[in-house]
Motif scaffolding. Structure first.
Motif, PDB file in Angstrom:
ATOM      1  N   ALA A 129       0.652  -1.284  -0.094  1.00  0.00           N
ATOM      2  CA  ALA A 129       0.059  -0.053   0.016  1.00  0.00           C
ATOM      3  C   ALA A 129       0.907   1.285   0.208  1.00  0.00           C
ATOM      4  O   ALA A 129       0.344   2.388  -0.520  1.00  0.00           O
ATOM      5  CB  ALA A 129      -0.765  -0.008   1.243  1.00  0.00           C
ATOM      6  N   VAL A 130       2.304   1.199   0.419  1.00  0.00           N
ATOM      7  CA  VAL A 130       3.002   2.189   0.475  1.00  0.00           C
ATOM      8  C   VAL A 130       3.188   2.867  -0.918  1.00  0.00           C
ATOM      9  O   VAL A 130       3.071   3.921  -1.223  1.00  0.00           O
ATOM     10  CB  VAL A 130       4.240   1.954   1.387  1.00  0.00           C
ATOM     11  N   LEU A 131       3.779   2.041  -1.875  1.00  0.00           N
ATOM     12  CA  LEU A 131       4.167   2.474  -3.187  1.00  0.00           C
ATOM     13  C   LEU A 131       2.861   2.994  -3.909  1.00  0.00           C
ATOM     14  O   LEU A 131       2.993   3.818  -4.764  1.00  0.00           O
ATOM     15  CB  LEU A 131       5.003   1.544  -3.904  1.00  0.00           C
ATOM     16  N   GLU A 189      20.317  -0.871  -2.628  1.00  0.00           N
ATOM     17  CA  GLU A 189      20.154  -1.061  -4.045  1.00  0.00           C
ATOM     18  C   GLU A 189      18.850  -1.831  -4.765  1.00  0.00           C
ATOM     19  O   GLU A 189      18.624  -1.651  -5.579  1.00  0.00           O
ATOM     20  CB  GLU A 189      21.534  -1.556  -4.631  1.00  0.00           C
ATOM     21  N   SER A 190      18.557  -2.904  -3.756  1.00  0.00           N
ATOM     22  CA  SER A 190      17.661  -3.989  -4.238  1.00  0.00           C
ATOM     23  C   SER A 190      16.358  -3.413  -4.352  1.00  0.00           C
ATOM     24  O   SER A 190      15.341  -3.876  -5.123  1.00  0.00           O
ATOM     25  CB  SER A 190      17.665  -5.160  -3.312  1.00  0.00           C
ATOM     26  N   PHE A 191      16.099  -2.261  -3.832  1.00  0.00           N
ATOM     27  CA  PHE A 191      14.904  -1.478  -4.011  1.00  0.00           C
ATOM     28  C   PHE A 191      14.649  -0.629  -5.193  1.00  0.00           C
ATOM     29  O   PHE A 191      13.304  -0.461  -5.685  1.00  0.00           O
ATOM     30  CB  PHE A 191      14.533  -0.476  -2.703  1.00  0.00           C
ATOM     31  N   ARG A 192      15.791  -0.520  -5.788  1.00  0.00           N
ATOM     32  CA  ARG A 192      15.458   0.212  -7.200  1.00  0.00           C
ATOM     33  C   ARG A 192      14.770  -0.395  -8.428  1.00  0.00           C
ATOM     34  O   ARG A 192      14.340   0.591  -8.961  1.00  0.00           O
ATOM     35  CB  ARG A 192      16.989   0.804  -7.422  1.00  0.00           C
ATOM     36  N   SER A 193      15.121  -1.473  -8.313  1.00  0.00           N
ATOM     37  CA  SER A 193      14.575  -2.326  -9.604  1.00  0.00           C
ATOM     38  C   SER A 193      12.852  -2.550  -9.242  1.00  0.00           C
ATOM     39  O   SER A 193      12.023  -2.219  -9.932  1.00  0.00           O
ATOM     40  CB  SER A 193      15.099  -3.678  -9.703  1.00  0.00           C
ATOM     41  N   ARG A 207       5.705   1.978 -13.229  1.00  0.00           N
ATOM     42  CA  ARG A 207       5.716   2.849 -14.344  1.00  0.00           C
ATOM     43  C   ARG A 207       4.958   4.309 -13.617  1.00  0.00           C
ATOM     44  O   ARG A 207       5.399   5.101 -14.250  1.00  0.00           O
ATOM     45  CB  ARG A 207       5.264   2.333 -15.480  1.00  0.00           C
ATOM     46  N   GLU A 208       3.829   4.018 -13.083  1.00  0.00           N
ATOM     47  CA  GLU A 208       3.169   5.124 -12.559  1.00  0.00           C
ATOM     48  C   GLU A 208       3.707   5.900 -11.748  1.00  0.00           C
ATOM     49  O   GLU A 208       3.734   7.240 -12.018  1.00  0.00           O
ATOM     50  CB  GLU A 208       2.097   4.617 -11.904  1.00  0.00           C
ATOM     51  N   ILE A 209       4.817   5.444 -10.953  1.00  0.00           N
ATOM     52  CA  ILE A 209       5.731   6.439 -10.079  1.00  0.00           C
ATOM     53  C   ILE A 209       6.642   7.261 -11.105  1.00  0.00           C
ATOM     54  O   ILE A 209       6.899   8.468 -11.078  1.00  0.00           O
ATOM     55  CB  ILE A 209       6.470   5.508  -8.983  1.00  0.00           C
ATOM     56  N   VAL A 244      12.945   4.980 -17.832  1.00  0.00           N
ATOM     57  CA  VAL A 244      12.781   6.597 -17.652  1.00  0.00           C
ATOM     58  C   VAL A 244      12.858   7.476 -18.899  1.00  0.00           C
ATOM     59  O   VAL A 244      12.240   8.357 -18.970  1.00  0.00           O
ATOM     60  CB  VAL A 244      14.099   7.021 -16.687  1.00  0.00           C
ATOM     61  N   ILE A 245      13.422   6.934 -19.829  1.00  0.00           N
ATOM     62  CA  ILE A 245      13.655   7.699 -21.259  1.00  0.00           C
ATOM     63  C   ILE A 245      12.413   7.278 -21.793  1.00  0.00           C
ATOM     64  O   ILE A 245      11.744   8.294 -22.584  1.00  0.00           O
ATOM     65  CB  ILE A 245      14.706   7.098 -21.866  1.00  0.00           C
ATOM     66  N   HIS A 246      11.893   6.234 -21.969  1.00  0.00           N
ATOM     67  CA  HIS A 246      10.739   5.857 -22.838  1.00  0.00           C
ATOM     68  C   HIS A 246       9.392   6.543 -22.127  1.00  0.00           C
ATOM     69  O   HIS A 246       8.471   7.059 -23.004  1.00  0.00           O
ATOM     70  CB  HIS A 246      10.188   4.454 -22.645  1.00  0.00           C
TER      71      HIS A 246
END
Length: 323
Positions: A88-90, A123-127, A133-135, A174-176
């Motif tokens: 629910a956080v993200l 680092e593991s959270f970054r993926s 994609r909404e974020i 990010v680019i797309h």
């Protein structure tokens, strides 16, 4: 049970009250506790408050949104795993960011800052965040809306995108989702030193994938970066180092065609070469190294292109603290 645990427990219990006034008051007190007393942050997390707080991000009350987002940000500084493991956080953060034009401005700022906080050290959270994609799209849209977004919100959105882009596989996403034109528009039209520094830091990251070549070409990105190296633009040394990092990533990841493009622009714009030389002579230790590597790749024909550039971890532009 010590007094702090009792206080937190009592306030968390009130979050499920049928009275909106009681819930609002309890959340406001939790916000202040989490801000002023770091010891209470794991207590708030352990007490089961996170799902309640995340749900409040959907509230129609700007005050409730603001208190909830600020509390999550405060807790995230000390406690990260429970926030990431609570779906629910993200989702709630995505809601706030996606509705940035109608949500509380303070809640939007705190939500973007929470993304940066969660990804800064793990680092593991970054993926995981990059797959939302909404974020990512919402953060890019905040940059597009820079005329109506407070500077602090823009900076926090840039920091969040920087953290997301530290994971190489996120850069294409990010680019797309339109980050490159939004970033370069910000650089060209905003002009504030801090904003330009943060925007070029993100540019340096997203340059580190093959998709960046075409995206940069469409916005004359190489020319814009070269212009920032011109002393007449009064760009800070940090911004110049970011530009060098971006150009270095471009020539590393995008092939000989882009190497030729960058070389051609820099030859035409002598002041840009002077700017790179300035970084090589007066920048930070990493800035000097990157500038030297860039010049070697571009102009030392005997150089080994595969080995003369810095590694991908070094192109992170140091650390999140530097944004």
């Amino acid at each position: 049970m010590d007094p702090k645990h009792r206080t937190v427990g009592t306030l968390v219990t009130k979050l499920s009250s049928v009275s909106e006034r009681i819930r609002t008051d309890a959340l406001s007190q939790l916000r202040q506790l989490s801000k002023n007393d770091p010891e209470t942050r794991p207590m708030i997390s352990d007490s089961g408050a996170i799902p309640y707080i995340a749900e409040t991000l959907y509230s129609s009350s700007h005050l409730s949104q603001e208190n909830a987002a600020a509390t999550l940000l405060n807790v995230s500084i000390s406690v990260k795993e429970p926030l990431m493991s609570t779906r629910a956080v993200l989702d709630g953060i995505a809601h706030i960011l996606s509705h940035h034009s109608s949500s509380s401005a303070a809640a939007v700022q705190s939500s973007a800052a929470t993304i940066h906080s969660l990804l800064a050290a793990v680092e593991s959270f970054r993926s995981v965040v990059g797959s939302k994609r909404e974020i990512v799209y919402a953060l890019v849209d905040i940059l597009r809306s820079y005329n109506s977004s407070p500077p602090r919100t823009i900076k926090d959105a840039l920091k969040a995108l920087f953290a997301i882009s530290l994971y190489p596989l996120n850069r294409a996403t990010v680019i797309h989702l339109g980050a490159v034109p939004a970033l370069f528009s910000l650089i060209v039209k905003d002009g504030r030193v801090g904003i330009v520094e943060d925007a070029t830091a993100v540019v340096a990251q997203v340059a580190g994938c093959v998709e960046s070549a075409e995206a940069f070409r469409k916005v004359s990105g190489i020319e814009v970066l070269a212009d920032l190296l011109n002393p007449a633009t009064s760009a800070s040394m940090r911004a110049k180092e970011n530009v060098v990092s971006a150009l270095l990533n471009l020539v590393r990841f995008c092939g000989e065609g882009v190497v030729s493009d960058v070389r051609g622009v820099l030859v035409d714009v002598v002041t840009a070469l002077n700017g790179i030389s300035d970084v090589a002579g007066h920048g930070s230790s990493k800035g000097k190294s990157k500038a030297s590597n860039l010049l070697k790749i571009l102009f030392d024909e005997s150089g080994d292109f595969s080995n003369s550039s810095v590694t991908s971890t070094e192109t992170k532009f140091d650390s999140l603290n530097e944004l």
